[in-house]
Design a protein around this motif. Structure first.
Motif, PDB file in Angstrom:
ATOM      1  N   ALA A 110       1.409  -1.149   0.086  1.00  0.00           N
ATOM      2  CA  ALA A 110      -0.038  -0.225  -0.239  1.00  0.00           C
ATOM      3  C   ALA A 110       0.792   1.751   0.068  1.00  0.00           C
ATOM      4  CB  ALA A 110      -1.212   0.096   1.365  1.00  0.00           C
ATOM      5  N   ARG A 111       0.085   2.257  -0.724  1.00  0.00           N
ATOM      6  CA  ARG A 111       1.184   3.293  -0.985  1.00  0.00           C
ATOM      7  C   ARG A 111       0.600   4.674  -0.320  1.00  0.00           C
ATOM      8  NH1 ARG A 111       3.103   4.354  -6.834  1.00  0.00           N
ATOM      9  NH2 ARG A 111       3.589   2.201  -6.816  1.00  0.00           N
ATOM     10  N   ILE A 112       1.088   5.615  -0.188  1.00  0.00           N
ATOM     11  CA  ILE A 112       0.375   7.194   0.170  1.00  0.00           C
ATOM     12  C   ILE A 112       1.376   8.167  -0.611  1.00  0.00           C
ATOM     13  CG2 ILE A 112       1.406   7.369   2.110  1.00  0.00           C
ATOM     14  CD1 ILE A 112      -1.227   9.338   1.838  1.00  0.00           C
ATOM     15  N   GLU A 113       0.890   8.749  -2.015  1.00  0.00           N
ATOM     16  CA  GLU A 113       1.909   9.670  -2.227  1.00  0.00           C
ATOM     17  C   GLU A 113       1.452  11.490  -3.032  1.00  0.00           C
ATOM     18  OE1 GLU A 113       4.177   7.647  -6.327  1.00  0.00           O
ATOM     19  OE2 GLU A 113       2.845   9.347  -7.581  1.00  0.00           O
ATOM     20  N   TYR A 114       2.309  12.164  -2.843  1.00  0.00           N
ATOM     21  CA  TYR A 114       1.857  13.122  -3.122  1.00  0.00           C
ATOM     22  C   TYR A 114       3.064  13.577  -4.296  1.00  0.00           C
ATOM     23  CZ  TYR A 114       2.356  18.285  -4.281  1.00  0.00           C
ATOM     24  OH  TYR A 114       3.430  19.545  -4.417  1.00  0.00           O
ATOM     25  N   ARG A 115       2.005  14.488  -5.217  1.00  0.00           N
ATOM     26  CA  ARG A 115       2.720  14.483  -6.978  1.00  0.00           C
ATOM     27  C   ARG A 115       2.636  16.672  -7.270  1.00  0.00           C
ATOM     28  NH1 ARG A 115       1.700   9.550 -10.142  1.00  0.00           N
ATOM     29  NH2 ARG A 115       1.270  11.224 -11.768  1.00  0.00           N
ATOM     30  N   HIS A 159      -5.044  29.066 -20.475  1.00  0.00           N
ATOM     31  CA  HIS A 159      -4.814  28.182 -19.281  1.00  0.00           C
ATOM     32  C   HIS A 159      -3.762  28.133 -18.750  1.00  0.00           C
ATOM     33  CE1 HIS A 159      -9.263  28.696 -19.542  1.00  0.00           C
ATOM     34  NE2 HIS A 159      -9.828  28.151 -20.372  1.00  0.00           N
ATOM     35  N   GLU A 160      -3.572  28.171 -17.876  1.00  0.00           N
ATOM     36  CA  GLU A 160      -2.719  27.396 -17.053  1.00  0.00           C
ATOM     37  C   GLU A 160      -3.055  25.555 -16.719  1.00  0.00           C
ATOM     38  OE1 GLU A 160      -1.608  29.916 -13.603  1.00  0.00           O
ATOM     39  OE2 GLU A 160       0.039  31.094 -15.103  1.00  0.00           O
ATOM     40  N   ASN A 161      -2.115  25.205 -16.639  1.00  0.00           N
ATOM     41  CA  ASN A 161      -2.718  24.105 -16.239  1.00  0.00           C
ATOM     42  C   ASN A 161      -1.687  22.885 -14.937  1.00  0.00           C
ATOM     43  OD1 ASN A 161      -4.882  23.287 -18.472  1.00  0.00           O
ATOM     44  ND2 ASN A 161      -3.144  23.742 -19.739  1.00  0.00           N
ATOM     45  N   ASP A 162      -1.610  23.268 -14.185  1.00  0.00           N
ATOM     46  CA  ASP A 162      -0.504  22.992 -13.083  1.00  0.00           C
ATOM     47  C   ASP A 162      -1.563  22.482 -11.868  1.00  0.00           C
ATOM     48  OD1 ASP A 162      -0.828  25.673 -12.770  1.00  0.00           O
ATOM     49  OD2 ASP A 162       0.475  25.515 -11.218  1.00  0.00           O
ATOM     50  N   PHE A 163      -0.723  21.838 -11.211  1.00  0.00           N
ATOM     51  CA  PHE A 163      -2.357  21.365  -9.797  1.00  0.00           C
ATOM     52  C   PHE A 163      -1.173  20.036  -8.850  1.00  0.00           C
ATOM     53  CE2 PHE A 163      -2.162  18.064 -14.020  1.00  0.00           C
ATOM     54  CZ  PHE A 163      -2.623  17.156 -12.570  1.00  0.00           C
ATOM     55  N   HIS A 164      -1.954  20.648  -7.525  1.00  0.00           N
ATOM     56  CA  HIS A 164      -0.745  18.899  -7.307  1.00  0.00           C
ATOM     57  C   HIS A 164      -1.648  17.790  -7.030  1.00  0.00           C
ATOM     58  CE1 HIS A 164       1.210  23.187  -5.393  1.00  0.00           C
ATOM     59  NE2 HIS A 164       0.405  23.187  -5.290  1.00  0.00           N
ATOM     60  N   ALA A 165      -1.299  17.057  -6.438  1.00  0.00           N
ATOM     61  CA  ALA A 165      -2.523  15.627  -6.342  1.00  0.00           C
ATOM     62  C   ALA A 165      -1.838  14.968  -5.078  1.00  0.00           C
ATOM     63  CB  ALA A 165      -2.851  14.763  -7.666  1.00  0.00           C
ATOM     64  N   VAL A 166      -3.230  14.425  -4.254  1.00  0.00           N
ATOM     65  CA  VAL A 166      -2.345  13.168  -3.477  1.00  0.00           C
ATOM     66  C   VAL A 166      -3.336  12.564  -3.651  1.00  0.00           C
ATOM     67  CG1 VAL A 166      -2.077  11.990  -1.110  1.00  0.00           C
ATOM     68  CG2 VAL A 166      -2.147  14.583  -1.895  1.00  0.00           C
ATOM     69  N   ARG A 167      -2.451  10.940  -3.731  1.00  0.00           N
ATOM     70  CA  ARG A 167      -3.335   9.536  -4.122  1.00  0.00           C
ATOM     71  C   ARG A 167      -2.623   8.311  -3.312  1.00  0.00           C
ATOM     72  NH1 ARG A 167      -1.059  12.071  -8.738  1.00  0.00           N
ATOM     73  NH2 ARG A 167      -2.288  12.211 -10.531  1.00  0.00           N
ATOM     74  N   GLY A 168      -3.532   7.748  -3.273  1.00  0.00           N
ATOM     75  CA  GLY A 168      -3.390   6.300  -2.519  1.00  0.00           C
ATOM     76  C   GLY A 168      -3.441   5.435  -3.272  1.00  0.00           C
ATOM     77  N   GLY A 169      -2.688   4.409  -2.997  1.00  0.00           N
ATOM     78  CA  GLY A 169      -3.071   2.655  -3.941  1.00  0.00           C
ATOM     79  C   GLY A 169      -2.822   1.899  -3.060  1.00  0.00           C
TER      80      GLY A 169
END
Length: 313
Positions: free
Chosen positions: A268-273, A295-305
Protein backbone atom coordinates in the motif's frame (compact mmCIF):
# COMPACT_ATOMS: atom_id res chain seq x y z
CA UNK A 1 43.02 -45.40 51.58
CA UNK A 2 39.78 -44.94 49.69
CA UNK A 3 36.63 -46.64 50.91
CA UNK A 4 33.64 -46.89 48.52
CA UNK A 5 30.15 -47.43 49.92
CA UNK A 6 26.84 -46.62 48.24
CA UNK A 7 26.16 -43.68 45.91
CA UNK A 8 23.42 -41.03 45.67
CA UNK A 9 22.45 -39.71 42.23
CA UNK A 10 20.33 -36.58 41.87
CA UNK A 11 18.83 -34.44 39.14
CA UNK A 12 21.22 -31.60 38.26
CA UNK A 13 18.95 -28.59 37.83
CA UNK A 14 19.29 -24.88 38.55
CA UNK A 15 17.84 -25.23 42.06
CA UNK A 16 20.24 -28.05 42.96
CA UNK A 17 23.14 -26.08 41.53
CA UNK A 18 22.31 -23.03 43.67
CA UNK A 19 21.99 -25.17 46.80
CA UNK A 20 25.26 -26.98 46.12
CA UNK A 21 27.12 -23.73 45.52
CA UNK A 22 25.75 -22.41 48.81
CA UNK A 23 26.81 -25.57 50.57
CA UNK A 24 30.32 -25.28 49.13
CA UNK A 25 30.72 -21.70 50.33
CA UNK A 26 29.53 -22.30 53.90
CA UNK A 27 30.85 -25.73 55.04
CA UNK A 28 34.28 -25.33 53.47
CA UNK A 29 34.85 -21.81 54.71
CA UNK A 30 35.86 -23.47 57.97
CA UNK A 31 33.99 -20.85 60.01
CA UNK A 32 33.22 -22.61 63.28
CA UNK A 33 33.86 -26.05 61.72
CA UNK A 34 37.12 -27.93 61.91
CA UNK A 35 37.18 -30.59 59.25
CA UNK A 36 40.93 -31.11 59.42
CA UNK A 37 41.82 -34.71 60.15
CA UNK A 38 38.39 -36.04 59.37
CA UNK A 39 37.50 -38.43 56.63
CA UNK A 40 34.78 -36.19 55.22
CA UNK A 41 34.98 -34.87 51.67
CA UNK A 42 32.80 -34.03 48.71
CA UNK A 43 33.47 -34.87 45.07
CA UNK A 44 31.87 -34.60 41.64
CA UNK A 45 31.94 -37.21 38.92
CA UNK A 46 30.23 -37.10 35.51
CA UNK A 47 28.96 -40.50 34.53
CA UNK A 48 26.45 -41.69 32.04
CA UNK A 49 23.66 -40.92 34.50
CA UNK A 50 24.92 -37.53 35.54
CA UNK A 51 26.73 -36.00 38.55
CA UNK A 52 27.20 -37.91 41.82
CA UNK A 53 27.82 -36.58 45.35
CA UNK A 54 29.78 -38.56 47.93
CA UNK A 55 29.67 -37.50 51.57
CA UNK A 56 29.89 -38.73 55.16
CA UNK A 57 27.88 -37.76 58.19
CA UNK A 58 29.77 -34.59 59.35
CA UNK A 59 29.58 -33.04 55.87
CA UNK A 60 26.03 -34.36 55.41
CA UNK A 61 24.90 -32.25 58.36
CA UNK A 62 26.48 -29.18 56.85
CA UNK A 63 24.79 -29.82 53.50
CA UNK A 64 21.38 -30.29 55.11
CA UNK A 65 21.85 -27.09 57.10
CA UNK A 66 22.68 -25.29 53.84
CA UNK A 67 19.43 -26.40 52.23
CA UNK A 68 20.61 -29.44 50.24
CA UNK A 69 18.35 -32.42 50.79
CA UNK A 70 20.53 -35.50 51.33
CA UNK A 71 18.85 -38.91 51.48
CA UNK A 72 19.70 -41.45 54.05
CA UNK A 73 21.59 -43.68 51.69
CA UNK A 74 24.83 -41.89 51.01
CA UNK A 75 28.32 -43.00 50.21
CA UNK A 76 31.66 -41.89 51.48
CA UNK A 77 35.18 -41.45 50.30
CA UNK A 78 38.00 -41.20 52.79
CA UNK A 79 40.02 -38.23 51.69
CA UNK A 80 42.85 -36.50 53.53
CA UNK A 81 42.35 -33.17 51.76
CA UNK A 82 38.74 -31.93 51.78
CA UNK A 83 39.85 -28.43 50.83
CA UNK A 84 41.24 -29.77 47.55
CA UNK A 85 37.86 -31.29 46.77
CA UNK A 86 36.30 -27.84 47.10
CA UNK A 87 38.56 -26.59 44.33
CA UNK A 88 37.49 -29.57 42.21
CA UNK A 89 33.81 -28.75 42.77
CA UNK A 90 34.27 -25.09 41.91
CA UNK A 91 36.13 -26.02 38.73
CA UNK A 92 33.28 -28.34 37.78
CA UNK A 93 30.72 -25.62 38.34
CA UNK A 94 32.63 -23.20 36.10
CA UNK A 95 32.97 -25.89 33.42
CA UNK A 96 29.25 -26.70 33.55
CA UNK A 97 28.30 -23.02 33.26
CA UNK A 98 30.64 -22.53 30.30
CA UNK A 99 29.24 -25.65 28.59
CA UNK A 100 25.68 -24.37 29.04
CA UNK A 101 26.60 -21.01 27.48
CA UNK A 102 28.29 -22.69 24.52
CA UNK A 103 25.30 -24.98 23.92
CA UNK A 104 22.94 -21.96 24.04
CA UNK A 105 25.12 -20.04 21.59
CA UNK A 106 25.21 -23.00 19.21
CA UNK A 107 21.42 -23.35 19.35
CA UNK A 108 20.99 -19.60 18.69
CA UNK A 109 23.31 -19.85 15.70
CA UNK A 110 21.11 -22.59 14.25
CA UNK A 111 18.07 -20.23 14.21
CA UNK A 112 17.92 -18.43 10.88
CA UNK A 113 17.27 -14.68 10.87
CA UNK A 114 14.04 -13.69 9.07
CA UNK A 115 14.57 -12.80 5.41
CA UNK A 116 14.51 -9.11 4.47
CA UNK A 117 11.68 -8.21 2.06
CA UNK A 118 12.78 -7.95 -1.57
CA UNK A 119 11.08 -5.19 -3.59
CA UNK A 120 12.54 -6.35 -6.90
CA UNK A 121 10.22 -7.31 -9.71
CA UNK A 122 7.20 -6.35 -11.74
CA UNK A 123 3.99 -4.97 -10.21
CA UNK A 124 0.61 -3.50 -11.17
CA UNK A 125 -1.89 -1.59 -9.10
CA UNK A 126 -4.80 0.77 -8.61
CA UNK A 127 -4.70 4.36 -7.36
CA UNK A 128 -7.10 7.18 -6.58
CA UNK A 129 -6.90 10.63 -5.05
CA UNK A 130 -7.72 14.31 -5.09
CA UNK A 131 -6.17 17.12 -7.15
CA UNK A 132 -6.33 20.86 -6.62
CA UNK A 133 -4.64 24.08 -7.68
CA UNK A 134 -4.80 27.73 -8.65
CA UNK A 135 -5.17 28.47 -12.33
CA UNK A 136 -5.23 31.52 -14.56
CA UNK A 137 -6.83 32.39 -17.88
CA UNK A 138 -5.70 35.21 -20.16
CA UNK A 139 -8.13 36.84 -22.60
CA UNK A 140 -6.07 37.91 -25.61
CA UNK A 141 -7.33 40.26 -28.31
CA UNK A 142 -7.23 39.41 -31.99
CA UNK A 143 -4.13 41.62 -32.42
CA UNK A 144 -2.25 39.65 -29.72
CA UNK A 145 -2.54 42.18 -26.93
CA UNK A 146 -3.73 41.14 -23.49
CA UNK A 147 -7.29 42.21 -22.75
CA UNK A 148 -7.61 40.83 -19.18
CA UNK A 149 -6.46 38.08 -16.81
CA UNK A 150 -8.62 36.14 -14.37
CA UNK A 151 -7.64 33.73 -11.61
CA UNK A 152 -9.72 30.74 -10.59
CA UNK A 153 -9.47 27.48 -8.67
CA UNK A 154 -9.72 24.03 -10.15
CA UNK A 155 -9.97 20.70 -8.34
CA UNK A 156 -11.42 17.21 -8.60
CA UNK A 157 -10.96 13.46 -8.61
CA UNK A 158 -8.12 11.47 -10.18
CA UNK A 159 -7.84 7.69 -10.31
CA UNK A 160 -6.60 4.86 -12.46
CA UNK A 161 -3.99 2.15 -12.84
CA UNK A 162 -0.23 1.96 -12.57
CA UNK A 163 2.48 -0.55 -13.45
CA UNK A 164 6.21 -0.67 -12.97
CA UNK A 165 9.40 -2.57 -12.23
CA UNK A 166 11.67 -2.27 -9.19
CA UNK A 167 15.34 -3.05 -8.70
CA UNK A 168 16.12 -3.56 -5.00
CA UNK A 169 19.88 -3.20 -4.46
CA UNK A 170 20.29 -4.05 -0.76
CA UNK A 171 18.50 -1.04 0.64
CA UNK A 172 18.55 1.23 -2.43
CA UNK A 173 15.64 1.01 -4.86
CA UNK A 174 15.52 2.16 -8.47
CA UNK A 175 12.50 1.68 -10.67
CA UNK A 176 10.39 2.77 -13.60
CA UNK A 177 6.63 3.35 -13.33
CA UNK A 178 3.84 4.47 -15.61
CA UNK A 179 0.22 5.32 -14.86
CA UNK A 180 -2.98 6.26 -16.64
CA UNK A 181 -5.89 7.97 -14.88
CA UNK A 182 -9.36 9.27 -15.39
CA UNK A 183 -9.54 12.87 -14.16
CA UNK A 184 -12.25 15.39 -13.40
CA UNK A 185 -10.27 18.50 -12.46
CA UNK A 186 -12.62 21.42 -13.16
CA UNK A 187 -12.60 25.19 -12.81
CA UNK A 188 -14.43 28.19 -14.27
CA UNK A 189 -14.32 31.98 -14.27
CA UNK A 190 -16.86 34.70 -15.11
CA UNK A 191 -16.07 37.31 -17.79
CA UNK A 192 -18.00 40.55 -17.94
CA UNK A 193 -21.28 39.21 -16.54
CA UNK A 194 -22.75 36.34 -14.61
CA UNK A 195 -23.71 34.52 -17.80
CA UNK A 196 -20.35 35.03 -19.55
CA UNK A 197 -17.76 32.50 -18.42
CA UNK A 198 -14.87 30.30 -19.36
CA UNK A 199 -14.32 26.86 -17.92
CA UNK A 200 -11.76 24.12 -18.18
CA UNK A 201 -11.67 20.40 -17.37
CA UNK A 202 -8.66 18.07 -17.31
CA UNK A 203 -10.25 14.77 -18.39
CA UNK A 204 -7.41 12.26 -18.23
CA UNK A 205 -3.78 12.06 -17.17
CA UNK A 206 -0.77 9.87 -17.78
CA UNK A 207 2.85 9.80 -16.70
CA UNK A 208 6.09 7.86 -17.11
CA UNK A 209 8.42 8.32 -14.17
CA UNK A 210 11.59 7.12 -12.50
CA UNK A 211 11.45 6.09 -8.86
CA UNK A 212 14.38 6.12 -6.44
CA UNK A 213 14.19 5.37 -2.76
CA UNK A 214 15.43 3.71 0.38
CA UNK A 215 14.04 0.38 1.59
CA UNK A 216 13.83 -0.62 5.26
CA UNK A 217 12.66 -4.22 5.05
CA UNK A 218 8.94 -3.85 4.19
CA UNK A 219 8.95 -0.03 4.19
CA UNK A 220 9.92 2.11 1.20
CA UNK A 221 10.45 5.88 1.09
CA UNK A 222 10.84 7.15 -2.46
CA UNK A 223 11.02 10.15 -4.78
CA UNK A 224 9.56 10.09 -8.27
CA UNK A 225 9.56 12.29 -11.32
CA UNK A 226 9.17 12.25 -15.08
CA UNK A 227 7.05 13.23 -18.05
CA UNK A 228 3.29 13.87 -17.78
CA UNK A 229 0.47 14.27 -20.27
CA UNK A 230 -3.21 15.16 -20.08
CA UNK A 231 -6.27 16.02 -22.07
CA UNK A 232 -7.72 19.51 -21.43
CA UNK A 233 -11.22 20.57 -22.51
CA UNK A 234 -11.90 24.35 -22.68
CA UNK A 235 -15.01 26.38 -23.31
CA UNK A 236 -16.12 30.02 -23.34
CA UNK A 237 -19.83 30.73 -23.36
CA UNK A 238 -22.42 33.46 -23.31
CA UNK A 239 -26.18 33.18 -23.72
CA UNK A 240 -26.81 31.65 -27.12
CA UNK A 241 -23.14 31.22 -28.10
CA UNK A 242 -20.13 29.18 -27.08
CA UNK A 243 -16.73 28.19 -28.39
CA UNK A 244 -14.81 25.11 -27.22
CA UNK A 245 -11.77 23.03 -27.98
CA UNK A 246 -9.69 20.15 -26.59
CA UNK A 247 -5.94 19.90 -26.50
CA UNK A 248 -3.43 17.28 -25.35
CA UNK A 249 -0.95 18.99 -23.08
CA UNK A 250 2.52 17.67 -22.17
CA UNK A 251 4.55 18.59 -19.14
CA UNK A 252 6.31 17.16 -16.12
CA UNK A 253 5.50 15.78 -12.68
CA UNK A 254 7.54 15.32 -9.52
CA UNK A 255 6.87 14.11 -5.98
CA UNK A 256 7.40 11.33 -3.50
CA UNK A 257 5.70 8.82 -1.29
CA UNK A 258 5.76 6.08 1.30
CA UNK A 259 4.97 2.46 0.51
CA UNK A 260 4.62 -0.56 2.81
CA UNK A 261 4.41 -4.25 1.98
CA UNK A 262 1.30 -5.59 3.72
CA UNK A 263 2.20 -9.13 2.60
CA UNK A 264 4.73 -10.71 0.27
CA UNK A 265 2.48 -9.90 -2.71
CA UNK A 266 0.57 -6.70 -1.78
CA UNK A 267 1.80 -3.23 -0.85
CA UNK A 268 0.00 0.00 0.00
CA UNK A 269 1.18 3.53 -0.74
CA UNK A 270 0.42 7.18 -0.29
CA UNK A 271 1.96 9.65 -2.71
CA UNK A 272 2.09 13.39 -3.38
CA UNK A 273 2.93 14.85 -6.78
CA UNK A 274 2.98 18.27 -8.38
CA UNK A 275 2.16 18.29 -12.10
CA UNK A 276 2.66 21.15 -14.54
CA UNK A 277 1.18 20.69 -18.02
CA UNK A 278 1.83 23.23 -20.74
CA UNK A 279 -0.65 26.06 -21.26
CA UNK A 280 -3.56 25.33 -23.56
CA UNK A 281 -5.69 27.78 -25.57
CA UNK A 282 -8.74 28.08 -27.77
CA UNK A 283 -10.04 30.95 -29.94
CA UNK A 284 -13.27 32.22 -31.47
CA UNK A 285 -15.76 34.99 -31.88
CA UNK A 286 -17.51 35.61 -28.59
CA UNK A 287 -18.32 38.40 -26.14
CA UNK A 288 -18.55 40.89 -29.03
CA UNK A 289 -15.09 40.21 -30.46
CA UNK A 290 -12.50 37.66 -31.50
CA UNK A 291 -10.56 36.38 -28.52
CA UNK A 292 -8.10 33.69 -27.55
CA UNK A 293 -8.30 32.15 -24.09
CA UNK A 294 -5.10 30.71 -22.68
CA UNK A 295 -5.29 28.51 -19.55
CA UNK A 296 -2.66 27.37 -17.06
CA UNK A 297 -2.76 23.66 -16.17
CA UNK A 298 -0.69 23.00 -13.07
CA UNK A 299 -1.99 21.27 -9.93
CA UNK A 300 -1.15 19.29 -6.79
CA UNK A 301 -2.45 15.78 -6.10
CA UNK A 302 -2.43 13.24 -3.29
CA UNK A 303 -3.06 9.62 -4.22
CA UNK A 304 -3.42 6.36 -2.35
CA UNK A 305 -2.87 3.02 -4.01
CA UNK A 306 -2.46 -0.74 -3.80
CA UNK A 307 0.08 -2.75 -5.79
CA UNK A 308 0.35 -6.46 -6.58
CA UNK A 309 3.94 -7.73 -6.89
CA UNK A 310 4.03 -10.70 -9.23
CA UNK A 311 7.59 -11.81 -8.53
CA UNK A 312 6.65 -12.25 -4.85
CA UNK A 313 3.58 -14.42 -5.38
Amino acid sequence: MVHLARSWRFNWNSSSLRKLKGAIRRPFSFEGQNLEGTASCIGINILGMGPVIWTQQPLKKLLVRSGVVVPREVCGYCCPNPRGNVFMIKAFLLTAAASTMMIGAAQAADVEAPAVYDWSGFYVGLQAGYAWGDSQVDEINDDGSLNQTQDYDHDGFVGGVHAGYNFDMQGLLLGLEGDFEYADIQGDQDFGGSDDETDKTIEWLGSLRLRAGVTMDRALIYATGGVAVGEVDMEASEPGLSISDSETAWGWTIGGGIEYALSDAISARIEYRYTDLENTEHSGDIFGGTFTYEHENDFHAVRGGLSWHFDSI
